[in-house]
Design an enzyme around this catalytic site. Structure first.
Site, short mmCIF file in Angstrom:
data_model
loop_
_atom_site.label_atom_id
_atom_site.label_comp_id
_atom_site.label_asym_id
_atom_site.label_seq_id
_atom_site.Cartn_x
_atom_site.Cartn_y
_atom_site.Cartn_z
N ASP A 16 4.90 6.87 2.44
CA ASP A 16 6.18 6.22 2.18
C ASP A 16 6.97 6.00 3.47
O ASP A 16 6.84 6.77 4.42
CB ASP A 16 6.99 7.10 1.21
CG ASP A 16 8.14 6.34 0.57
OD1 ASP A 16 8.08 5.09 0.53
OD2 ASP A 16 9.10 6.98 0.11
N GLY A 17 7.77 4.93 3.48
CA GLY A 17 8.67 4.69 4.60
C GLY A 17 8.39 3.44 5.40
O GLY A 17 9.06 3.19 6.42
N TRP A 21 11.00 1.69 8.15
CA TRP A 21 10.50 1.59 9.52
C TRP A 21 10.77 0.18 10.05
O TRP A 21 11.24 0.00 11.18
CB TRP A 21 8.99 1.89 9.54
CG TRP A 21 8.35 1.92 10.89
CD1 TRP A 21 8.17 3.02 11.68
CD2 TRP A 21 7.77 0.81 11.60
NE1 TRP A 21 7.52 2.67 12.84
CE2 TRP A 21 7.27 1.32 12.82
CE3 TRP A 21 7.63 -0.55 11.33
CZ2 TRP A 21 6.62 0.52 13.77
CZ3 TRP A 21 7.00 -1.35 12.28
CH2 TRP A 21 6.51 -0.82 13.47
N HIS A 33 4.70 -2.79 6.38
CA HIS A 33 3.44 -2.53 5.68
C HIS A 33 2.25 -2.74 6.62
O HIS A 33 1.27 -2.01 6.57
CB HIS A 33 3.32 -3.41 4.44
CG HIS A 33 4.37 -3.12 3.41
ND1 HIS A 33 4.68 -1.83 3.03
CD2 HIS A 33 5.21 -3.93 2.70
CE1 HIS A 33 5.67 -1.87 2.12
NE2 HIS A 33 6.00 -3.13 1.92
N GLU A 63 4.51 1.21 -10.54
CA GLU A 63 5.92 0.77 -10.57
C GLU A 63 6.25 -0.19 -9.42
O GLU A 63 7.33 -0.81 -9.42
CB GLU A 63 6.86 2.00 -10.48
CG GLU A 63 6.93 2.82 -11.77
CD GLU A 63 5.66 3.59 -12.05
OE1 GLU A 63 5.04 4.10 -11.10
OE2 GLU A 63 5.25 3.67 -13.23
N TRP A 65 5.26 -3.03 -8.88
CA TRP A 65 5.41 -4.44 -9.32
C TRP A 65 6.87 -4.82 -9.47
O TRP A 65 7.20 -6.00 -9.55
CB TRP A 65 4.71 -4.65 -10.67
CG TRP A 65 3.24 -4.39 -10.68
CD1 TRP A 65 2.63 -3.26 -11.16
CD2 TRP A 65 2.19 -5.24 -10.20
NE1 TRP A 65 1.26 -3.37 -10.99
CE2 TRP A 65 0.97 -4.57 -10.42
CE3 TRP A 65 2.16 -6.51 -9.60
CZ2 TRP A 65 -0.27 -5.12 -10.06
CZ3 TRP A 65 0.92 -7.05 -9.25
CH2 TRP A 65 -0.27 -6.37 -9.48
N ARG A 67 9.06 -4.65 -7.32
CA ARG A 67 9.60 -5.15 -6.05
C ARG A 67 9.68 -6.68 -6.07
O ARG A 67 9.02 -7.31 -6.89
CB ARG A 67 8.71 -4.67 -4.91
CG ARG A 67 8.76 -3.16 -4.79
CD ARG A 67 8.03 -2.67 -3.59
NE ARG A 67 8.18 -1.22 -3.53
CZ ARG A 67 8.09 -0.49 -2.44
NH1 ARG A 67 7.81 -1.08 -1.30
NH2 ARG A 67 8.24 0.81 -2.47
N LEU A 127 -16.88 11.20 4.28
CA LEU A 127 -15.57 11.24 3.63
C LEU A 127 -15.52 10.33 2.39
O LEU A 127 -15.99 9.19 2.44
CB LEU A 127 -14.51 10.75 4.63
CG LEU A 127 -13.08 10.62 4.09
CD1 LEU A 127 -12.43 11.98 3.92
CD2 LEU A 127 -12.23 9.75 5.02
N ARG A 190 9.79 13.75 -3.86
CA ARG A 190 9.39 13.47 -5.25
C ARG A 190 7.95 12.98 -5.29
O ARG A 190 7.36 12.65 -4.27
CB ARG A 190 10.34 12.47 -5.91
CG ARG A 190 10.51 11.18 -5.13
CD ARG A 190 11.44 10.21 -5.89
NE ARG A 190 11.72 9.03 -5.09
CZ ARG A 190 12.89 8.77 -4.50
NH1 ARG A 190 13.90 9.60 -4.61
NH2 ARG A 190 13.04 7.67 -3.79
C1 IPE Z 1 5.59 5.68 -3.69
O1 IPE Z 1 6.59 5.16 -2.90
C2 IPE Z 1 4.47 4.68 -3.80
C3 IPE Z 1 3.64 4.49 -2.62
C4 IPE Z 1 3.77 5.11 -1.49
C5 IPE Z 1 2.57 3.55 -2.79
P1 IPE Z 1 7.84 4.38 -3.51
O2 IPE Z 1 8.63 3.92 -2.37
O3 IPE Z 1 7.38 3.34 -4.48
O4 IPE Z 1 8.57 5.53 -4.32
P2 IPE Z 1 10.07 5.64 -4.82
O5 IPE Z 1 10.43 4.35 -5.49
O6 IPE Z 1 10.93 5.86 -3.61
O7 IPE Z 1 10.09 6.82 -5.74
C1 IPE Z 2 5.57 2.74 1.07
O1 IPE Z 2 6.61 2.26 1.85
C2 IPE Z 2 4.51 1.68 0.87
C3 IPE Z 2 4.44 1.17 -0.50
C4 IPE Z 2 5.15 1.54 -1.51
C5 IPE Z 2 3.47 0.14 -0.71
P1 IPE Z 2 7.90 1.63 1.19
O2 IPE Z 2 7.72 0.15 1.11
O3 IPE Z 2 8.23 2.28 -0.09
O4 IPE Z 2 8.97 1.97 2.28
P2 IPE Z 2 10.47 2.43 2.04
O5 IPE Z 2 10.42 3.66 1.18
O6 IPE Z 2 11.18 1.31 1.38
O7 IPE Z 2 10.98 2.71 3.41
MG MG Z 3 9.39 3.88 -0.55
#
Ligand code: IPE
Ligand code: IPE
Ligand code: MG
Length: 243
Positions: A16-17, A21, A33, A63, A65, A67, A127, A190
């Site tokens: 995540d993040g 970034w 990404h 979930e 989708w 976005r 792996l 979470r």
């Molecule tokens: C979890 O991250 C899903 C992935 C890393 C693929 P999200 O960014 O979708 O999670 P929430 O919405 O902050 O809980």
């Molecule tokens: C996780 O990064 C990657 C995916 C969910 C595909 P995010 O896109 O959720 O990045 P943040 O949480 O918005 O920074």
């Molecule tokens: Mg995220």
């Protein structure tokens, strides 16, 4: 004599993040990404080199989708790009690629690529790389429950045959050991509907580092922290416990 470091057999990562970034750099989330994919490459090769047996990466949740359509299509395009570009290299490194999740929602091109990539690498003994795509922990439990119900209706098993082991046999990744260590980058504490059933006794490691900045040494730190944990699995302290 110092105790040898224990390498967890199965590590799962919530990557995540990426969006933040990119935003920190005044760039589009999709740039984040792409940067995330670079981190994936490094971490996969590192995991293989330190003999982790199974690495499960959360790439796209059931979930995600929700976005904006542009971001969803950019993510799917990146998935196709990465599959195309990386599969030969993964194969030459003896990595077995396995996609978990409901792939029926993807277009035919992507579904075919997934099937081909899995087929190509299925006999590799290094792996195991599970990519969770359109994956949800609740979906996983539900699809197993449906299979169990079908078996009962068809008279193949009785309700009492639905043991933990039998239920597990229809879950994603049933052939692999349960997850030892879950890592989440990006500062949230979470699970976001990632693995549920398979993390009953996992250890958790959370870091504020955003996924594109995740490095081998941070991965090492997570493994070192894992080594300091005492896993009891509901029992009592076991001095002889090895991992
Ligand atoms: C979890 O991250 C899903 C992935 C890393 C693929 P999200 O960014 O979708 O999670 P929430 O919405 O902050 O809980
Ligand atoms: C996780 O990064 C990657 C995916 C969910 C595909 P995010 O896109 O959720 O990045 P943040 O949480 O918005 O920074
Ligand atoms: Mg995220």
């Amino acid at each position: 004599m110092t105790k040898e470091r224990c390498i967890p057999s199965h590590v799962a990562i919530i990557m995540d993040g990426n969006g933040r970034w990119a935003q920190q750099r005044n760039q589009l989330r999709t740039i984040g990404h792409r940067a995330g994919l670079k981190a994936v490459r490094k971490i996969v090769m590192y995991a293989a080199s330190i003999n982790i047996k199974v690495l499960t990466l959360y790439a796209f949740s059931s979930e995600n989708w929700k976005r904006p359509e542009k971001e969803v299509s950019a993510l799917l395009a990146l998935f196709i790009y990465a599959l195309n570009r990386e599969i030969k290299k993964l194969n030459s490194h003896n990595v077995r690629l396995n996609i978990i999740g409901d792939i029926s929602r993807f277009n035919n091109e992507l579904q075919n690529m997934i099937i081909k990539a899995q087929q190509l690498t299925k006999d590799n003994s290094g792996l195991v790389l599970n990519i969770a795509a359109n994956y949800g922990g609740r979906w996983d439990i539900l699809q197993s429950a449906k299979k169990m119900a079908t078996q009962v209706v068809e008279g193949k098993i009785s309700v009492d045959d639905i043991t933990e082991d039998h239920f597990n046999s229809a879950m994603s990744m049933s052939e692999f050991p349960d997850v030892d260590l879950v890592i989440r980058t990006g500062g949230e504490y979470r699970i976001s509907n990632f693995l549920l059933w398979q993390i009953a006794y996992s250890e958790f490691y959370f870091t504020d580092v955003l996924w594109p900045d995740f490095t081998q040494s941070l991965f090492d730190e997570a493994i070192n922290k894992f080594n300091n944990r005492e896993r009891r699995f509901g029992g009592v302290r076991n001095e002889d416990h090895t991992c």
